[in-house]
Write an enzyme that holds these catalytic residues in place. Sequence first.
Site, short mmCIF file in Angstrom:
data_model
loop_
_atom_site.label_atom_id
_atom_site.label_comp_id
_atom_site.label_asym_id
_atom_site.label_seq_id
_atom_site.Cartn_x
_atom_site.Cartn_y
_atom_site.Cartn_z
N HIS A 234 0.83 -1.21 0.00
CA HIS A 234 0.00 0.00 0.00
C HIS A 234 0.86 1.25 0.00
CE1 HIS A 234 -4.36 0.91 0.28
NE2 HIS A 234 -3.94 2.10 0.67
N GLY A 267 7.14 2.34 -5.44
CA GLY A 267 8.30 3.16 -5.76
C GLY A 267 8.59 3.35 -7.23
N ARG A 269 9.05 5.08 -10.45
CA ARG A 269 9.20 6.47 -10.85
C ARG A 269 9.72 6.62 -12.27
NH1 ARG A 269 6.68 6.20 -6.95
NH2 ARG A 269 7.00 7.17 -4.91
#
Length: 336
Positions: A234, A267, A269
């Site tokens: 989450h 994470g 990106r």
Amino acid sequence: MKWEDVLGRAREALKGICNLCPICDMKACASRVPGIGGIGTGSSAKNNYEALRSLRFKMKTLHDVTEPDINVELFGQKLAMPVIGAAVAGAAINFKDRMNEVDLAKAQVFGALEAGTIAMIGDGPGDLYDKTIEALKGAGKGIAIIKPRKLDEMIRRIRMAEEAGAVAVGVDVDAAGLVNMRRSGEYVGPLSLGALRKICESTKLPVIIKGIMTEEEAVMASDAGAGAIVVSNHGGRVLDDLPGTISVLPGIASKVKGRSILLADGGVRSGSDVLKFIACGADAVLVGRPVVWGAFGGGKEGVRLLYEKLADELRIAMILTSCPSIKEVSMSILQS
């Protein structure tokens, strides 16, 4: 508009909520829940970032891969890339009402569609789901993610998703202790295997179980009828001291790959982050916080630009690791 322009506008729109740090390592946003950060010390969100950074590619440049195929087919949909928008909602709670909930959902759903992929819409306290489902109705395509509520209420919301044109529905079981829901007084809790089976039997749509972090529970979910599993903590927003998602992904993939669609988040990106997740066993990845930047910095166009950026970066990473197609990506492209 360029992605850099989107980030500049988002930085202003999200001032005091997200710093849009040059390196999004989650260190500056610990304890920002509600908000966009990580719960407690932020260690779980940081672990997602650090686990990704710990992986290294083997660069290969003596080959003839020049136009890698990044298309995938999931949930009966042909997608332009193995990237799906995560369910990001709670405009009032997490983003201080700086964007209308319907507008936030529409930016996510329509931005994804314009880029050739799909997005998830989220659930939350009060009438939040009624608002986000409006975006799905307007698009006629997307995925509805429902909080782990009482069984009858979850099935009612599945029916709403079916009527709205969802291509799949899901339950983010990692929201079982979500502080936003607890504070609202609305029930969320763990999902029993019996309830999971009933949910899977209640609809013809693929059922996604999001919030799996162990091999044991991945097998349990797959055996119970889950059409897809999302390896996720989450976003580090529910429990401190969890491992980075990509660190547990290979083990989970070894147990359920091919039995259920395997998705993952945590994470992401850049396009090279996407490639790392694919190499470790994911069929596709979910992207969350950057979608927020895109939506606040440029609406659906900002979200579209994010996906196009990720797709371009993914193609370049595949060229430099000699990967002809997503189907042929494996852990062999990573340093042991």
